[in-house]
Write a protein that holds these residues in place. Structure first.
Motif, PDB file in Angstrom:
ATOM      1  N   ARG A  51       2.437   1.731  -3.450  1.00  0.00           N
ATOM      2  CA  ARG A  51       1.458   2.236  -4.416  1.00  0.00           C
ATOM      3  C   ARG A  51       1.211   3.727  -4.227  1.00  0.00           C
ATOM      4  O   ARG A  51       1.234   4.504  -5.190  1.00  0.00           O
ATOM      5  CB  ARG A  51       0.148   1.462  -4.257  1.00  0.00           C
ATOM      6  N   ASP A  52       0.963   4.127  -2.977  1.00  0.00           N
ATOM      7  CA  ASP A  52       0.669   5.531  -2.702  1.00  0.00           C
ATOM      8  C   ASP A  52       1.846   6.411  -3.106  1.00  0.00           C
ATOM      9  O   ASP A  52       1.675   7.441  -3.778  1.00  0.00           O
ATOM     10  CB  ASP A  52       0.354   5.695  -1.215  1.00  0.00           C
TER      11      ASP A  52
ATOM     12  N   ASP B 129      -0.494  -2.324  -9.074  1.00  0.00           N
ATOM     13  CA  ASP B 129      -0.775  -0.929  -9.387  1.00  0.00           C
ATOM     14  C   ASP B 129       0.471  -0.078  -9.176  1.00  0.00           C
ATOM     15  O   ASP B 129       0.764   0.829  -9.965  1.00  0.00           O
ATOM     16  CB  ASP B 129      -1.932  -0.419  -8.528  1.00  0.00           C
TER      17      ASP B 129
ATOM     18  N   THR C 265      -5.201   8.199  -3.302  1.00  0.00           N
ATOM     19  CA  THR C 265      -5.695   6.816  -3.402  1.00  0.00           C
ATOM     20  C   THR C 265      -7.157   6.633  -3.025  1.00  0.00           C
ATOM     21  O   THR C 265      -7.750   5.612  -3.361  1.00  0.00           O
ATOM     22  CB  THR C 265      -4.843   5.870  -2.543  1.00  0.00           C
TER      23      THR C 265
ATOM     24  N   LEU D 230      -8.393  -0.274  -7.919  1.00  0.00           N
ATOM     25  CA  LEU D 230      -7.274  -1.185  -8.073  1.00  0.00           C
ATOM     26  C   LEU D 230      -7.403  -1.928  -9.400  1.00  0.00           C
ATOM     27  O   LEU D 230      -8.493  -1.981  -9.984  1.00  0.00           O
ATOM     28  CB  LEU D 230      -7.242  -2.161  -6.900  1.00  0.00           C
TER      29      LEU D 230
ATOM     30  N   ARG E 231      -4.944   1.311   3.460  1.00  0.00           N
ATOM     31  CA  ARG E 231      -4.853   2.447   2.548  1.00  0.00           C
ATOM     32  C   ARG E 231      -4.655   3.740   3.339  1.00  0.00           C
ATOM     33  O   ARG E 231      -3.843   4.596   2.976  1.00  0.00           O
ATOM     34  CB  ARG E 231      -6.120   2.552   1.685  1.00  0.00           C
TER      35      ARG E 231
ATOM     36  N   ASN F   8      -2.331  -4.203  -5.101  1.00  0.00           N
ATOM     37  CA  ASN F   8      -1.640  -2.970  -4.723  1.00  0.00           C
ATOM     38  C   ASN F   8      -0.228  -2.948  -5.295  1.00  0.00           C
ATOM     39  O   ASN F   8       0.234  -1.915  -5.799  1.00  0.00           O
ATOM     40  CB  ASN F   8      -1.610  -2.821  -3.199  1.00  0.00           C
TER      41      ASN F   8
ATOM     42  N   GLY G 296       0.810  -1.216   0.000  1.00  0.00           N
ATOM     43  CA  GLY G 296       0.000   0.000   0.000  1.00  0.00           C
ATOM     44  C   GLY G 296       0.840   1.261   0.000  1.00  0.00           C
ATOM     45  O   GLY G 296       0.533   2.236  -0.700  1.00  0.00           O
TER      46      GLY G 296
END
Length: 499
Positions: free
Chosen positions: A25-26, A166, A387, A392, A365, A163, A22
């Motif tokens: 991804r962020d 992505d 996000t 996703l 998240r 995640n 997570g």
């Protein structure tokens, strides 16, 4: 071998569980360069050993965890909208027949649960007579009332993979089976030594993120001058899977005399998932396994509530995971907070290191968003939080309507078994079209290795989802382990070895 890299990345993230994926991804979505290293497979441990729920945590209200429950309830519907293929609504029945808590207390808790998080789409709580409702079917005692409330279920390991996928789509470098050996501060940044099958490599990073879950303290031990102001408490949670206990697609929350709760959840069509336990753990996290005492506790709970009481011989699978909970010094394992704490080690002139203690899947998240907020002053060029609501991979189906999407796929591939199309849609969402490609009939998907697992799907998982072993595919990516015939794992392993 040693390969000195000169380019400095922004974030080195250690840990390929839900929090590490997570955060990667962020951060990548904010324009930062990210390398994530995971010593095993993605979601190999804690993040695939959950109760597989996206929930607010009704029982945490009893411990006064109002902030955590509020945050989790807000995230519950948000995550459902982001990944409607792997997250779905689930009704929970809470019988009062053997409750150690008075009905008014339970109903008050459920009222708060319904209203703390801005519930919009999930149905609210209802009170039922167990002897007059289909929800009471299968129970030993249907006298009196019960309550029915909503939460969601999730394919936990796929949530991690999506995640990571992505993050990779946005530019992150995701490396599984890659371990951090050591890291040191140098010239205002980090110099880290990592190792994979090819040997050792040196990487440089501006910030080190320690999201190693149960190994968070172990990673701190690889940093010579680490300063950690928090500690982790390891708690083992175990589950069993048995043949289906009752009819219907609802779950049960069972209250035990010791005030602990156990869930029974419909699982993979033919089975019921039963869990979890809360036991202190002081061994190596990877060695976690269900104990005889935990097995007895779960079976005893089921026997107390259901007519169809399984025996130990009926257990088709069991698993145990170690929860790396923030140590709040609670007296017993069940009462330890499920909230998270972010520990930033960044004194003047010291390269920043952020360590993650605690957390739960539902709030991953938000945890990632908070982590990037903690690091914002070191990355003034980074973008803003993004996000919330960003779907996703595979979740971009029209109206987030899985049923309508499945029906559409079955019209597009009328000559494939409907059950196969349904399973693929629930795992891959709109990416199912990429997986199936130009295939029209089963023969176009290559060899069936067992249970509908084709070489086409295996190739997709190797190419797009970092799958390397039969365990990766059968237990984490496809969840087919309980459905394939004997010999499938061996055939799959042989196929993977050919590549």
């Amino acid at each position: 071998m040693s390969d000195e890299t000169t380019a400095m990345i922004d974030l080195l993230v250690v840990g390929g569980g839900i929090n590490g994926a997570g955060i990667a991804r962020d951060a990548t979505g904010r324009g930062l360069s990210v390398l994530l290293v995971e010593q095993d497979d993605l979601a190999a441990h804690t993040s695939s050993a959950s109760t597989k729920l996206i929930h607010g945590g009704l029982r945490y209200l009893e411990y006064g965890e109002i902030r955590l429950v509020h945050e989790a309830l807000v995230e519950r519907e948000r995550l459902w909208g982001m990944a409607p293929h792997i997250i779905s609504p689930l009704r929970f029945v809470l019988p009062q027949t053997q409750s150690p808590r008075p009905a008014w207390m339970v109903r008050l808790g459920l009222f708060l649960y319904d209203h703390l998080g801005g519930r919009k789409k999930l149905p609210g709580t209802e009170t039922i007579r167990l002897d007059r409702s289909p929800y009471g079917a299968g129970l030993r005692d249907t006298r009196g009332k019960g309550f029915v409330y909503s939460d969601c279920r999730v394919d936990d390991s796929r949530l991690v993979v999506l995640n990571a996928r992505d993050a990779a789509n946005r530019g992150a470098d995701i490396r599984t089976h890659t371990k951090l050996l050591a890291a040191r501060r140098e010239d205002g940044g980090w110099v880290a030594t990592i190792v994979d099958a090819a040997g050792e490599q040196t990487v440089r990073a501006r910030v080190l993120v320690n999201a190693a879950g149960p190994w968070v303290t172990d990673v701190l031990g690889r940093v010579p001058d680490a300063e950690a102001h928090r500690s982790v408490r390891l708690v083992k949670g175990s589950h069993i899977v048995v043949p289906r206990l009752y009819a219907g697609e609802h779950a049960f929350m069972l209250q035990n005399p010791d005030r602990r709760i156990v869930f029974t959840i419909p699982y993979q069509g033919a089975f019921t998932l039963v869990g979890t336990t809360d036991e202190p753990w002081d061994g190596a996290p990877a060695d976690a396994a269900i104990s005889a005492a935990e097995t007895h506790y779960l079976l005893e709970t089921v026997a107390r509530y259901f007519n169809n009481a399984p025996s130990e011989a009926d257990i088709v699978w069991s698993y145990a995971g170690i929860r790396p909970l923030y140590d709040d010094k609670a007296g017993n394992a069940s009462a330890v907070t499920r909230d998270y704490v972010l520990d930033l080690d960044a004194g003047e002139g010291r390269a920043p290191m952020l360590s993650v203690f605690g957390g739960k899947i539902t709030t991953y998240r938000k945890l990632a968003e908070h982590a990037l907020g903690e690091l914002a002053r070191f990355f003034t060029e980074a973008g803003a939080a993004w996000t919330a609501g960003a779907v996703l991979p595979g979740g971009d189906m029209p109206g987030a309507d899985l049923d309508a999407f499945v029906a559409q796929l079955q019209r597009e591939w009328p000559d494939l078994p409907p059950a196969l199309v349904l399973r693929l849609a629930r795992a891959y969402g709109t990416k199912t079209r990429i997986l199936l490609g130009t295939a029209r009939v089963m023969a176009d998907l290559g060899e069936d290795l067992g249970g509908g697992l084709t070489t086409r799907e295996v190739d997709y998982l190797r190419t797009h989802e970092w799958a390397r072993t039969a365990e990766d595919i059968l237990y984490r990516r496809s969840k087919l382990a309980l459905h394939v015939p004997p010999g499938t794992a061996a055939r799959l392993g042989a196929y993977l070895a050919q590549a």
